[in-house]
Design an enzyme around this catalytic site. Structure first.
Site, PDB file in Angstrom:
ATOM      1  CG  ASP A  24      -2.011   0.947   1.339  1.00  0.00           C
ATOM      2  OD1 ASP A  24      -2.535   1.322  -0.573  1.00  0.00           O
ATOM      3  OD2 ASP A  24      -2.586   0.941   1.955  1.00  0.00           O
ATOM      4  CD1 TRP A  29       7.377   5.896  -2.107  1.00  0.00           C
ATOM      5  CD2 TRP A  29       6.798   6.815  -4.214  1.00  0.00           C
ATOM      6  NE1 TRP A  29       8.554   6.734  -2.998  1.00  0.00           N
ATOM      7  CE2 TRP A  29       8.318   6.150  -4.078  1.00  0.00           C
ATOM      8  CE3 TRP A  29       6.215   7.013  -5.264  1.00  0.00           C
ATOM      9  CZ2 TRP A  29       9.286   6.599  -5.303  1.00  0.00           C
ATOM     10  CZ3 TRP A  29       7.567   7.034  -6.915  1.00  0.00           C
ATOM     11  CH2 TRP A  29       8.622   6.668  -6.306  1.00  0.00           C
ATOM     12  CG  HIS A  41      -0.210   1.946  -9.452  1.00  0.00           C
ATOM     13  ND1 HIS A  41      -0.180   1.569  -8.405  1.00  0.00           N
ATOM     14  CD2 HIS A  41      -1.191   2.347  -9.692  1.00  0.00           C
ATOM     15  CE1 HIS A  41      -1.503   2.279  -7.238  1.00  0.00           C
ATOM     16  NE2 HIS A  41      -1.987   2.286  -8.270  1.00  0.00           N
ATOM     17  CB  THR A  70     -13.088  -7.343  -4.987  1.00  0.00           C
ATOM     18  OG1 THR A  70     -13.050  -8.355  -4.258  1.00  0.00           O
ATOM     19  CG2 THR A  70     -14.928  -6.671  -5.361  1.00  0.00           C
ATOM     20  CG  ASN A  72      -8.030  -2.188  -5.285  1.00  0.00           C
ATOM     21  OD1 ASN A  72      -6.935  -2.906  -5.140  1.00  0.00           O
ATOM     22  ND2 ASN A  72      -7.912  -0.776  -4.624  1.00  0.00           N
ATOM     23  NE  ARG A  75      -7.599   2.369  -5.929  1.00  0.00           N
ATOM     24  CZ  ARG A  75      -6.513   2.313  -5.153  1.00  0.00           C
ATOM     25  NH1 ARG A  75      -5.355   2.541  -5.630  1.00  0.00           N
ATOM     26  NH2 ARG A  75      -6.049   2.200  -4.248  1.00  0.00           N
ATOM     27  CB  SER A 200      -8.107  -3.069   3.258  1.00  0.00           C
ATOM     28  OG  SER A 200      -7.203  -2.392   3.687  1.00  0.00           O
ATOM     29  CD  GLU A 211       2.742 -12.668  16.140  1.00  0.00           C
ATOM     30  OE1 GLU A 211       1.818 -11.408  16.741  1.00  0.00           O
ATOM     31  OE2 GLU A 211       1.669 -14.044  17.178  1.00  0.00           O
TER      32      GLU A 211
HETATM   33  C1  IPE Z   1      -5.584  -2.353   0.115  1.00  0.00           C
HETATM   34  O1  IPE Z   1      -5.067  -1.256  -0.226  1.00  0.00           O
HETATM   35  C2  IPE Z   1      -5.418  -3.324  -1.722  1.00  0.00           C
HETATM   36  C3  IPE Z   1      -4.085  -3.182  -2.185  1.00  0.00           C
HETATM   37  C4  IPE Z   1      -3.189  -3.283  -1.259  1.00  0.00           C
HETATM   38  C5  IPE Z   1      -4.344  -4.021  -3.392  1.00  0.00           C
HETATM   39  P1  IPE Z   1      -6.088  -0.254  -0.734  1.00  0.00           P
HETATM   40  O2  IPE Z   1      -5.336   1.622  -0.954  1.00  0.00           O
HETATM   41  O3  IPE Z   1      -6.762  -0.581  -1.653  1.00  0.00           O
HETATM   42  O4  IPE Z   1      -7.148  -0.284   0.660  1.00  0.00           O
HETATM   43  P2  IPE Z   1      -7.588   0.971   1.075  1.00  0.00           P
HETATM   44  O5  IPE Z   1      -8.525   1.387   0.178  1.00  0.00           O
HETATM   45  O6  IPE Z   1      -6.797   1.973   1.649  1.00  0.00           O
HETATM   46  O7  IPE Z   1      -8.417  -0.057   2.572  1.00  0.00           O
HETATM   47  C1  IPE Z   2      -1.789   0.319  -3.941  1.00  0.00           C
HETATM   48  O1  IPE Z   2      -1.235   1.777  -3.506  1.00  0.00           O
HETATM   49  C2  IPE Z   2      -1.751  -0.214  -4.314  1.00  0.00           C
HETATM   50  C3  IPE Z   2      -3.214  -0.395  -4.938  1.00  0.00           C
HETATM   51  C4  IPE Z   2      -4.428  -0.810  -3.906  1.00  0.00           C
HETATM   52  C5  IPE Z   2      -3.195  -1.050  -6.527  1.00  0.00           C
HETATM   53  P1  IPE Z   2      -2.212   2.557  -3.515  1.00  0.00           P
HETATM   54  O2  IPE Z   2      -2.443   2.579  -4.990  1.00  0.00           O
HETATM   55  O3  IPE Z   2      -3.036   2.087  -2.781  1.00  0.00           O
HETATM   56  O4  IPE Z   2      -1.502   3.996  -2.785  1.00  0.00           O
HETATM   57  P2  IPE Z   2      -2.298   4.868  -1.856  1.00  0.00           P
HETATM   58  O5  IPE Z   2      -2.837   3.812  -0.479  1.00  0.00           O
HETATM   59  O6  IPE Z   2      -3.154   5.505  -2.411  1.00  0.00           O
HETATM   60  O7  IPE Z   2      -0.906   6.053  -1.741  1.00  0.00           O
HETATM   61 MG    MG Z   3      -4.032   2.425  -0.586  1.00  0.00          MG
END
Ligand code: IPE
Ligand code: IPE
Ligand code: MG
Length: 251
Positions: A24, A29, A41, A70, A72, A75, A200, A211
């Site tokens: 995550d 970043w 990404h 699921t 995601n 987005r 999540s 853990e």
């Molecule tokens: C969880 O991260 C899913 C993945 C890392 C693939 P998200 O960024 O989608 O989760 P939330 O929205 O913070 O719960």
């Molecule tokens: C994790 O990073 C990758 C996926 C969930 C695909 P994020 O895209 O969730 O990045 P943040 O959490 O919004 O910074």
């Molecule tokens: Mg995230």
């Protein structure tokens, strides 16, 4: 005396057999550097490479990476499309390295939701690495634990209805074997990067006694050293499984 490196401090006899990671923080970043989320990404791929290699070098047997949930799918369309394209390219590019390092690729999740070319690429990589036995790398794609549990319940219910399964015989194994992770040991260590402290919808059943390790490091900054830190932290914990300290016998 010289300070032992993080890696050398790891007790190889007490390695987690299965490590699960919620990768995550890619978007934040990138934003921190004034870049688009997708840039994060792309940079996360190097971290995937690093942890996979570090895990295999140490002797970790299973590593499950949460790559796309699921949820995601909700987005912005452009980000979803970019993530799918990245998935396809990465699998294609990494295939020779997976084979070189004897890593077997597997996937969990509702894979039929993925674009067809991603499904094809993924299946080819799974088939092409199936005999590798050093470590199994599991990608969670279009995955959510609630979806997985619903599928398992449907499967178990239909077997009970057909008379293949007696309801009184349903036990932990019945459920474990109906999940996508059938045959895999449960993760002993779950790492989440980026400072968020939630699950999540990841591996709810399988993480029952894992853990949990949370770090503020964003995924694109995560390197081998960070994995070593997480494993060392894990090794310094006492896993009591409901018992008391005095009952735990050192092996
Ligand atoms: C969880 O991260 C899913 C993945 C890392 C693939 P998200 O960024 O989608 O989760 P939330 O929205 O913070 O719960
Ligand atoms: C994790 O990073 C990758 C996926 C969930 C695909 P994020 O895209 O969730 O990045 P943040 O959490 O919004 O910074
Ligand atoms: Mg995230």
């Amino acid at each position: 005396m010289e300070q032992k490196s993080l890696k050398d401090q790891i007790d190889l006899n007490k390695l987690p057999e299965h490590i699960a990671i919620i990768m995550d923080g890619n978007g934040r970043w990138a934003k921190n550097q004034g870049k688009e989320r997708v840039y994060g990404h792309h940079n996360g791929v190097k971290s995937v490479r690093e942890v996979t290699e570090a895990g295999a070098e140490l002797g970790v047997k299973y590593m499950t990476l949460y790559a796309f949930s699921t949820e995601n799918w909700n987005r912005p369309q452009a980000e979803v499309t970019a993530l799918m394209a990245l998935l396809i390219h990465t699998i294609k590019d990494e295939l020779p390295t997976l084979n070189k390092n004897k890593i077997r690729l597997q996937a969990i999740g509702n894979l039929s939701m993925l674009p067809e070319d991603a499904q094809t690429e993924l299946q080819e990589a799974i088939d092409g690495t199936k005999d590798n036995d050093r470590m199994t790398l599991v990608l969670a794609l279009s995955y959510s634990a609630k979806w997985e549990i619903i599928e398992a319940v449907k499967d178990i219910a239909s077997r009970a209805k057909n008379g293949e399964l007696d309801i009184t015989d349903i036990d932990e194994n019945t459920i474990s074997n109906a999940l996508n992770t059938k045959g895999m040991p449960d993760p002993e260590l779950m790492i989440r990067t980026s400072g968020e402290t939630r699950i999540s919808n990841f591996l709810l059943w399988q993480l029952a006694y894992a853990e949990l390790y949370f770090t503020r490091t964003f995924w694109p900054d995560f390197r081998k050293q960070h994995l070593y830190e997480a494993i060392l932290n894990f090794q310094n914990r006492e896993r009591r499984f409901g018992m008391i300290s005095e009952q735990l016998v050192e092996e």
